[in-house]
Scaffold this motif. Sequence first.
Motif, PDB file in Angstrom:
ATOM      1  N   GLU A 115      46.310  67.440  48.810  1.00 32.23           N
ATOM      2  CA  GLU A 115      45.103  67.774  48.058  1.00 32.23           C
ATOM      3  C   GLU A 115      44.734  66.571  47.206  1.00 32.23           C
ATOM      4  OE1 GLU A 115      47.704  70.135  47.597  1.00 32.23           O
ATOM      5  OE2 GLU A 115      46.916  71.582  49.038  1.00 32.23           O
ATOM      6  N   VAL A 116      43.436  66.347  47.080  1.00 29.48           N
ATOM      7  CA  VAL A 116      42.977  65.226  46.258  1.00 29.48           C
ATOM      8  C   VAL A 116      41.724  65.664  45.497  1.00 29.48           C
ATOM      9  CG1 VAL A 116      41.741  64.220  48.259  1.00 29.48           C
ATOM     10  CG2 VAL A 116      42.295  62.767  46.297  1.00 29.48           C
ATOM     11  N   ARG A 117      41.625  65.207  44.234  1.00 30.04           N
ATOM     12  CA  ARG A 117      40.442  65.558  43.433  1.00 30.04           C
ATOM     13  C   ARG A 117      39.171  65.048  44.112  1.00 30.04           C
ATOM     14  NH1 ARG A 117      41.429  66.878  37.944  1.00 30.04           N
ATOM     15  NH2 ARG A 117      43.661  66.824  37.541  1.00 30.04           N
ATOM     16  N   ALA A 122      51.270  57.527  33.392  1.00 25.78           N
ATOM     17  CA  ALA A 122      50.044  56.736  33.280  1.00 25.78           C
ATOM     18  C   ALA A 122      48.983  57.221  34.276  1.00 25.78           C
ATOM     19  CB  ALA A 122      50.359  55.260  33.532  1.00 25.78           C
ATOM     20  N   ALA A 123      49.434  57.837  35.374  1.00 22.99           N
ATOM     21  CA  ALA A 123      48.497  58.170  36.457  1.00 22.99           C
ATOM     22  C   ALA A 123      47.955  59.597  36.386  1.00 22.99           C
ATOM     23  CB  ALA A 123      49.188  57.964  37.815  1.00 22.99           C
ATOM     24  N   PHE A 124      48.747  60.533  35.850  1.00 20.15           N
ATOM     25  CA  PHE A 124      48.375  61.947  35.948  1.00 20.15           C
ATOM     26  C   PHE A 124      48.391  62.626  34.580  1.00 20.15           C
ATOM     27  CE2 PHE A 124      50.642  60.947  39.992  1.00 20.15           C
ATOM     28  CZ  PHE A 124      49.532  61.003  40.825  1.00 20.15           C
ATOM     29  N   SER A 157      36.750  63.865  42.725  1.00 21.02           N
ATOM     30  CA  SER A 157      36.298  62.647  42.030  1.00 21.02           C
ATOM     31  C   SER A 157      37.167  61.424  42.347  1.00 21.02           C
ATOM     32  CB  SER A 157      36.332  62.878  40.514  1.00 21.02           C
ATOM     33  OG  SER A 157      37.675  63.075  40.083  1.00 21.02           O
ATOM     34  N   ASN A 158      38.301  61.626  43.016  1.00 23.65           N
ATOM     35  CA  ASN A 158      39.254  60.520  43.199  1.00 23.65           C
ATOM     36  C   ASN A 158      38.937  59.718  44.471  1.00 23.65           C
ATOM     37  OD1 ASN A 158      41.389  58.775  43.190  1.00 23.65           O
ATOM     38  ND2 ASN A 158      42.962  60.341  42.832  1.00 23.65           N
ATOM     39  N   LEU A 159      37.880  58.918  44.367  1.00 31.44           N
ATOM     40  CA  LEU A 159      37.427  58.192  45.553  1.00 31.44           C
ATOM     41  C   LEU A 159      38.421  57.123  46.017  1.00 31.44           C
ATOM     42  CD1 LEU A 159      33.604  57.921  44.783  1.00 31.44           C
ATOM     43  CD2 LEU A 159      34.814  59.612  46.172  1.00 31.44           C
ATOM     44  N   PRO A 160      39.118  56.388  45.092  1.00 33.87           N
ATOM     45  CA  PRO A 160      40.106  55.416  45.582  1.00 33.87           C
ATOM     46  C   PRO A 160      41.159  56.073  46.476  1.00 33.87           C
ATOM     47  CG  PRO A 160      39.656  55.008  43.274  1.00 33.87           C
ATOM     48  CD  PRO A 160      38.934  56.278  43.636  1.00 33.87           C
ATOM     49  N   ALA A 161      41.711  57.213  46.023  1.00 33.38           N
ATOM     50  CA  ALA A 161      42.741  57.878  46.832  1.00 33.38           C
ATOM     51  C   ALA A 161      42.146  58.393  48.142  1.00 33.38           C
ATOM     52  CB  ALA A 161      43.363  59.023  46.032  1.00 33.38           C
ATOM     53  N   GLN A 162      40.938  58.959  48.074  1.00 36.25           N
ATOM     54  CA  GLN A 162      40.332  59.455  49.323  1.00 36.25           C
ATOM     55  C   GLN A 162      40.136  58.314  50.324  1.00 36.25           C
ATOM     56  OE1 GLN A 162      36.737  61.769  48.490  1.00 36.25           O
ATOM     57  NE2 GLN A 162      37.759  62.601  46.694  1.00 36.25           N
ATOM     58  N   ARG A 163      39.708  57.126  49.816  1.00 33.06           N
ATOM     59  CA  ARG A 163      39.514  55.978  50.724  1.00 33.06           C
ATOM     60  C   ARG A 163      40.836  55.559  51.347  1.00 33.06           C
ATOM     61  NH1 ARG A 163      35.510  53.396  46.998  1.00 33.06           N
ATOM     62  NH2 ARG A 163      33.602  54.454  47.618  1.00 33.06           N
ATOM     63  N   LEU A 164      41.888  55.571  50.508  1.00 35.67           N
ATOM     64  CA  LEU A 164      43.211  55.217  51.040  1.00 35.67           C
ATOM     65  C   LEU A 164      43.589  56.174  52.166  1.00 35.67           C
ATOM     66  CD1 LEU A 164      46.075  53.928  51.013  1.00 35.67           C
ATOM     67  CD2 LEU A 164      46.619  55.407  49.085  1.00 35.67           C
ATOM     68  N   TYR A 165      43.470  57.484  51.913  1.00 35.14           N
ATOM     69  CA  TYR A 165      43.891  58.461  52.922  1.00 35.14           C
ATOM     70  C   TYR A 165      43.036  58.344  54.187  1.00 35.14           C
ATOM     71  CZ  TYR A 165      46.119  60.459  48.753  1.00 35.14           C
ATOM     72  OH  TYR A 165      46.850  60.630  47.612  1.00 35.14           O
ATOM     73  N   LYS A 166      41.723  58.166  53.998  1.00 29.61           N
ATOM     74  CA  LYS A 166      40.844  58.053  55.182  1.00 29.61           C
ATOM     75  C   LYS A 166      41.187  56.809  55.985  1.00 29.61           C
ATOM     76  CE  LYS A 166      36.927  60.716  53.576  1.00 29.61           C
ATOM     77  NZ  LYS A 166      35.796  60.613  52.665  1.00 29.61           N
TER      78      LYS A 166
HETATM   79  C1  COA Z   1      45.407  55.898  44.909  1.00 30.27           C
HETATM   80  C2  COA Z   1      46.443  54.798  44.678  1.00 30.27           C
HETATM   81  C3  COA Z   1      47.835  55.363  44.920  1.00 30.27           C
HETATM   82  C4  COA Z   1      46.173  53.671  45.690  1.00 30.27           C
HETATM   83  O1  COA Z   1      47.242  52.725  45.601  1.00 30.27           O
HETATM   84  P1  COA Z   1      47.020  51.172  45.893  1.00 30.27           P
HETATM   85  O2  COA Z   1      48.356  50.562  46.096  1.00 30.27           O
HETATM   86  O3  COA Z   1      46.147  50.588  44.868  1.00 30.27           O
HETATM   87  O4  COA Z   1      46.218  51.246  47.281  1.00 30.27           O
HETATM   88  P2  COA Z   1      46.216  50.133  48.434  1.00 30.27           P
HETATM   89  O5  COA Z   1      46.166  48.767  47.844  1.00 30.27           O
HETATM   90  O6  COA Z   1      47.303  50.410  49.400  1.00 30.27           O
HETATM   91  O7  COA Z   1      44.795  50.431  49.086  1.00 30.27           O
HETATM   92  C5  COA Z   1      44.635  50.766  50.449  1.00 30.27           C
HETATM   93  C6  COA Z   1      43.165  51.115  50.687  1.00 30.27           C
HETATM   94  O8  COA Z   1      42.795  52.255  49.884  1.00 30.27           O
HETATM   95  C7  COA Z   1      41.455  52.085  49.398  1.00 30.27           C
HETATM   96  N1  COA Z   1      41.469  51.920  47.938  1.00 30.27           N
HETATM   97  C8  COA Z   1      42.552  51.862  47.125  1.00 30.27           C
HETATM   98  N2  COA Z   1      42.163  51.724  45.834  1.00 30.27           N
HETATM   99  C9  COA Z   1      40.818  51.685  45.835  1.00 30.27           C
HETATM  100  C10 COA Z   1      39.828  51.566  44.816  1.00 30.27           C
HETATM  101  N3  COA Z   1      40.173  51.452  43.506  1.00 30.27           N
HETATM  102  N4  COA Z   1      38.529  51.595  45.163  1.00 30.27           N
HETATM  103  C11 COA Z   1      38.176  51.723  46.456  1.00 30.27           C
HETATM  104  N5  COA Z   1      39.058  51.839  47.491  1.00 30.27           N
HETATM  105  C12 COA Z   1      40.356  51.821  47.179  1.00 30.27           C
HETATM  106  C13 COA Z   1      40.925  50.848  50.079  1.00 30.27           C
HETATM  107  O9  COA Z   1      40.397  51.239  51.328  1.00 30.27           O
HETATM  108  C14 COA Z   1      42.195  50.036  50.256  1.00 30.27           C
HETATM  109  O10 COA Z   1      42.117  49.057  51.252  1.00 30.27           O
HETATM  110  P3  COA Z   1      41.521  47.592  50.872  1.00 30.27           P
HETATM  111  O11 COA Z   1      42.176  47.153  49.589  1.00 30.27           O
HETATM  112  O12 COA Z   1      41.893  46.769  52.069  1.00 30.27           O
HETATM  113  O13 COA Z   1      40.032  47.797  50.713  1.00 30.27           O
HETATM  114  C15 COA Z   1      46.326  54.188  43.247  1.00 30.27           C
HETATM  115  O14 COA Z   1      44.972  53.873  42.993  1.00 30.27           O
HETATM  116  C16 COA Z   1      46.817  55.104  42.137  1.00 30.27           C
HETATM  117  O15 COA Z   1      47.981  55.068  41.739  1.00 30.27           O
HETATM  118  N6  COA Z   1      45.909  55.956  41.597  1.00 30.27           N
HETATM  119  C17 COA Z   1      46.285  56.873  40.485  1.00 30.27           C
HETATM  120  C18 COA Z   1      47.083  58.049  40.986  1.00 30.27           C
HETATM  121  C19 COA Z   1      46.333  58.844  42.027  1.00 30.27           C
HETATM  122  O16 COA Z   1      45.142  59.117  41.902  1.00 30.27           O
HETATM  123  N7  COA Z   1      47.045  59.240  43.092  1.00 30.27           N
HETATM  124  C20 COA Z   1      46.499  60.044  44.163  1.00 30.27           C
HETATM  125  C21 COA Z   1      46.570  61.490  43.807  1.00 30.27           C
HETATM  126  S1  COA Z   1      45.975  62.509  45.139  1.00 30.27           S
END
Ligand code: COA
Length: 144
Positions: A104-106, A21-23, A108-117
């Motif tokens: 490595e992260v895309r 579902a994710a990739f 365009s993948n701002l959610p993942a970048q925010r998590l890592y940062k």
């Molecule tokens: C990236 C991913 C793993 C994050 O998992 P998650 O359990 O939802 O993340 P968390 O709830 O632990 O989020 C931690 C922090 O990351 C950031 N974050 C996570 N998802 C976000 C989103 N959709 N938009 C903005 N920031 C986001 C926020 O800073 C968040 O803290 P906050 O909720 O207190 O604001 C999930 O979105 C995912 O499975 N994405 C698809 C697969 C993917 O892209 N993986 C990474 C490949 S490099």
Amino acid sequence: MVEIKEMQPQHVNEVFSISAAAFPLPWAKDELIRETINPNALNLVALYEEKVIGYVQCWYTLDSADIINVAVSDAFKRQGVGHRLIRDLILHLKERNVENVFLEVRVSNLPAQRLYKSMGFITLSKRERYYVNGEDALVMNLQI
Ligand SMILES: CC(C)(COP(=O)(O)OP(=O)(O)OC[C@H]1O[C@@H](n2cnc3c(N)ncnc32)[C@H](O)[C@@H]1OP(=O)(O)O)[C@@H](O)C(=O)NCCC(=O)NCCS
């Protein structure tokens, strides 16, 4: 309550579903099963009521590790599961004397970048056209 455990072969079907579902190019189930016995891999799953809701895969050698994949199932996103998976992975890696974690992260993948940062990762460089669709990757690093 969410539990974090090492991935075992019995988790692979659910990990595969989350991955598919994710990739766009998910790992095959037999590749995932092989990873559970790879001595240079560390794979964690997040379990809720014994069901897999997220996972992280990493490879490590000596003092350096690469996070290969991390994903959380849609119903459990934004509830801290991704953060916990990476936090626990880092604790395990520290015990194994790893000092540097890369990923490595895309671009365009701002959610993942925010998590890592939010966990202290910094961007080191950009790899141009790293992904099969031609998208660039950011290389990120955390010293642990
Ligand atoms: C990236 C991913 C793993 C994050 O998992 P998650 O359990 O939802 O993340 P968390 O709830 O632990 O989020 C931690 C922090 O990351 C950031 N974050 C996570 N998802 C976000 C989103 N959709 N938009 C903005 N920031 C986001 C926020 O800073 C968040 O803290 P906050 O909720 O207190 O604001 C999930 O979105 C995912 O499975 N994405 C698809 C697969 C993917 O892209 N993986 C990474 C490949 S490099």
